[in-house]
Design a protein around this motif. Sequence first.
Motif, PDB file in Angstrom:
ATOM      1  N   ILE A 146       0.556  -1.346  -0.087  1.00 18.05           N
ATOM      2  CA  ILE A 146       0.207  -0.012  -0.422  1.00 18.05           C
ATOM      3  C   ILE A 146       0.904   1.070  -0.004  1.00 18.05           C
ATOM      4  CG2 ILE A 146      -1.831   1.515   1.191  1.00 18.05           C
ATOM      5  CD1 ILE A 146      -2.779  -1.589   2.777  1.00 18.05           C
ATOM      6  N   PRO A 147       0.973   1.873  -0.586  1.00 18.32           N
ATOM      7  CA  PRO A 147       1.644   3.379  -1.246  1.00 18.32           C
ATOM      8  C   PRO A 147       1.260   4.181  -0.240  1.00 18.32           C
ATOM      9  CG  PRO A 147       0.902   2.303  -3.238  1.00 18.32           C
ATOM     10  CD  PRO A 147       0.254   1.595  -2.605  1.00 18.32           C
ATOM     11  N   ASN A 148       2.252   5.024   0.253  1.00 14.60           N
ATOM     12  CA  ASN A 148       1.831   5.799   1.743  1.00 14.60           C
ATOM     13  C   ASN A 148       0.780   6.964   1.680  1.00 14.60           C
ATOM     14  OD1 ASN A 148       3.782   4.239   3.480  1.00 14.60           O
ATOM     15  ND2 ASN A 148       5.472   5.414   2.623  1.00 14.60           N
ATOM     16  N   ILE A 149       0.998   7.300  -0.308  1.00 16.86           N
ATOM     17  CA  ILE A 149       0.246   8.634  -0.350  1.00 16.86           C
ATOM     18  C   ILE A 149      -1.428   8.217  -0.788  1.00 16.86           C
ATOM     19  CG2 ILE A 149      -0.717   8.022  -3.078  1.00 16.86           C
ATOM     20  CD1 ILE A 149       0.437  10.453  -4.216  1.00 16.86           C
ATOM     21  N   ILE A 150      -2.236   6.722  -0.422  1.00 14.56           N
ATOM     22  CA  ILE A 150      -3.075   6.559  -0.573  1.00 14.56           C
ATOM     23  C   ILE A 150      -3.569   6.087   1.224  1.00 14.56           C
ATOM     24  CG2 ILE A 150      -3.529   6.397  -2.825  1.00 14.56           C
ATOM     25  CD1 ILE A 150      -3.500   2.987  -2.130  1.00 14.56           C
ATOM     26  N   LYS A 151      -2.608   5.794   1.743  1.00 11.31           N
ATOM     27  CA  LYS A 151      -3.200   5.258   3.027  1.00 11.31           C
ATOM     28  C   LYS A 151      -3.843   6.733   4.080  1.00 11.31           C
ATOM     29  CE  LYS A 151       0.928   1.972   4.434  1.00 11.31           C
ATOM     30  NZ  LYS A 151       1.645   1.636   4.396  1.00 11.31           N
ATOM     31  N   VAL A 152      -4.971   6.378   4.814  1.00 11.94           N
ATOM     32  CA  VAL A 152      -5.814   6.970   5.798  1.00 11.94           C
ATOM     33  C   VAL A 152      -4.869   7.122   6.507  1.00 11.94           C
ATOM     34  CG1 VAL A 152      -7.775   7.065   7.048  1.00 11.94           C
ATOM     35  CG2 VAL A 152      -7.730   7.076   4.478  1.00 11.94           C
ATOM     36  N   ASN A 153      -4.521   5.448   7.678  1.00 12.92           N
ATOM     37  CA  ASN A 153      -4.563   5.762   8.545  1.00 12.92           C
ATOM     38  C   ASN A 153      -2.779   4.665   8.663  1.00 12.92           C
ATOM     39  OD1 ASN A 153      -4.710   2.870   8.548  1.00 12.92           O
ATOM     40  ND2 ASN A 153      -6.311   2.070  10.462  1.00 12.92           N
ATOM     41  N   SER A 154      -2.168   4.263   9.573  1.00 15.00           N
ATOM     42  CA  SER A 154      -1.171   3.767   9.855  1.00 15.00           C
ATOM     43  C   SER A 154      -1.358   2.210  10.143  1.00 15.00           C
ATOM     44  CB  SER A 154       0.371   4.196  10.880  1.00 15.00           C
ATOM     45  OG  SER A 154      -0.607   3.886  12.098  1.00 15.00           O
ATOM     46  N   VAL A 155      -2.247   1.710   9.756  1.00 12.67           N
ATOM     47  CA  VAL A 155      -2.474   0.047  10.801  1.00 12.67           C
ATOM     48  C   VAL A 155      -1.904  -0.864   9.406  1.00 12.67           C
ATOM     49  CG1 VAL A 155      -4.007  -1.344  11.074  1.00 12.67           C
ATOM     50  CG2 VAL A 155      -4.399   0.657  11.936  1.00 12.67           C
ATOM     51  N   GLU A 156      -1.447  -1.662   9.348  1.00  8.74           N
ATOM     52  CA  GLU A 156      -0.859  -2.616   8.236  1.00  8.74           C
ATOM     53  C   GLU A 156      -1.005  -4.724   8.786  1.00  8.74           C
ATOM     54  OE1 GLU A 156       3.820  -2.240   7.614  1.00  8.74           O
ATOM     55  OE2 GLU A 156       3.062  -0.069   7.141  1.00  8.74           O
ATOM     56  N   LYS A 157      -1.138  -4.480   7.486  1.00  6.66           N
ATOM     57  CA  LYS A 157      -1.709  -5.859   7.691  1.00  6.66           C
ATOM     58  C   LYS A 157      -0.608  -7.477   7.130  1.00  6.66           C
ATOM     59  CE  LYS A 157      -5.809  -6.863   9.623  1.00  6.66           C
ATOM     60  NZ  LYS A 157      -7.219  -7.411   8.952  1.00  6.66           N
ATOM     61  N   PRO A 158      -0.042  -7.980   7.446  1.00  8.79           N
ATOM     62  CA  PRO A 158       1.067  -9.199   7.318  1.00  8.79           C
ATOM     63  C   PRO A 158       0.617  -9.276   5.214  1.00  8.79           C
ATOM     64  CG  PRO A 158      -0.206 -10.618   8.341  1.00  8.79           C
ATOM     65  CD  PRO A 158      -0.778  -8.858   8.199  1.00  8.79           C
TER      66      PRO A 158
END
Length: 353
Positions: free
Chosen positions: A318-330
Amino acid sequence: MKKTYINGVGCISTQKTFDTVFLEEAVYNQKDTVFTLVKPEYKEYVSPAASRRMAKGVKNGIVASALAMKDSNTEKVDAIITGTGMGCIEDSDRFLKNILDNNEEFLTPTSFIQSTHNTVGAQIALLMQCKGYNFTYVNGVVSFESALLDAKLQIEEEEASSILVGGIDENTDYTMSLYKLAGFVKNDQETPFDVLKETSTGVVYGEGASFFVLENERKESTYAQILDVEIINSLEENEVETEILAFLKTNNLQISDIDAVVLGFNGDAHFDSYYKNLARNTFAQTPQLYYKHLSGEFNTASAFGLWIASKVIQTQEIPNIIKVNSVEKPAYNTILLYNQYKGKNHSFTLLSK
């Protein structure tokens, strides 16, 4: 019942979404109220003589569909289904202006013929020599989802094995001037625009064409499987979560099974609360993505959202430019897309790896 796979994608938008991997050249424009298209080399797909007579929506549709076909290594499809909100508005404007300028006399019909909403699907069919089912949906902001639902049903019922589906819209100076008068577009004085933090009404407009080759078999080029599509005309803010839970339950899923959610934030403070409620509560522990800060808002912007989701499943990034929050999944194996406009025409699309 056959499954529906996305085996090829093509996207022409206000970002460099062709000849790239995935948004590595994307730019977040916070100054303009109407985004301009990043144009491909049209002459590689359409002869210059034909190109001069085509509206930009038609040309973008032709290029995006050609990219999708090439991506899927498919030469022929059984059907072409498109969705558009405003159709070929450029030619509509031109024809109406000619009526006024010429006092309704000596009019050439060219602009009128090319202004119909099904022009894009027709031109693609002519170029591909596809004589199968060809349909265009004009259902406002669920035009693309209507086309997607039609294609999915046809593949499930084995009426077709390969379908080209797309969403296309273009904007023009005249139409945008009317939208500004109506208050649909942000005020120029409110810059810089931050879609997630806006307190004013109106949106930043864009345009584009996104196409997908849907087939009933998995291939090496497969991006994702379309599990389900649902359209609901009207929902209150407090009903959205219940509707999403019911939609997921139909597919034997729950919130914890969703690896990412793609929300249609567009910066209109009156109606982005639909998304903010979900972001704060229902999907607080889920990676959240948005895209209209890159594409602008338009009737078939959700097709750009589907392109984003398909790319996330394919690249597993997921590119940073489209992230709303900082949650990540493996891993990103199941993605939900939710879109609405002015509290109406809600759509849910579910993708799986």
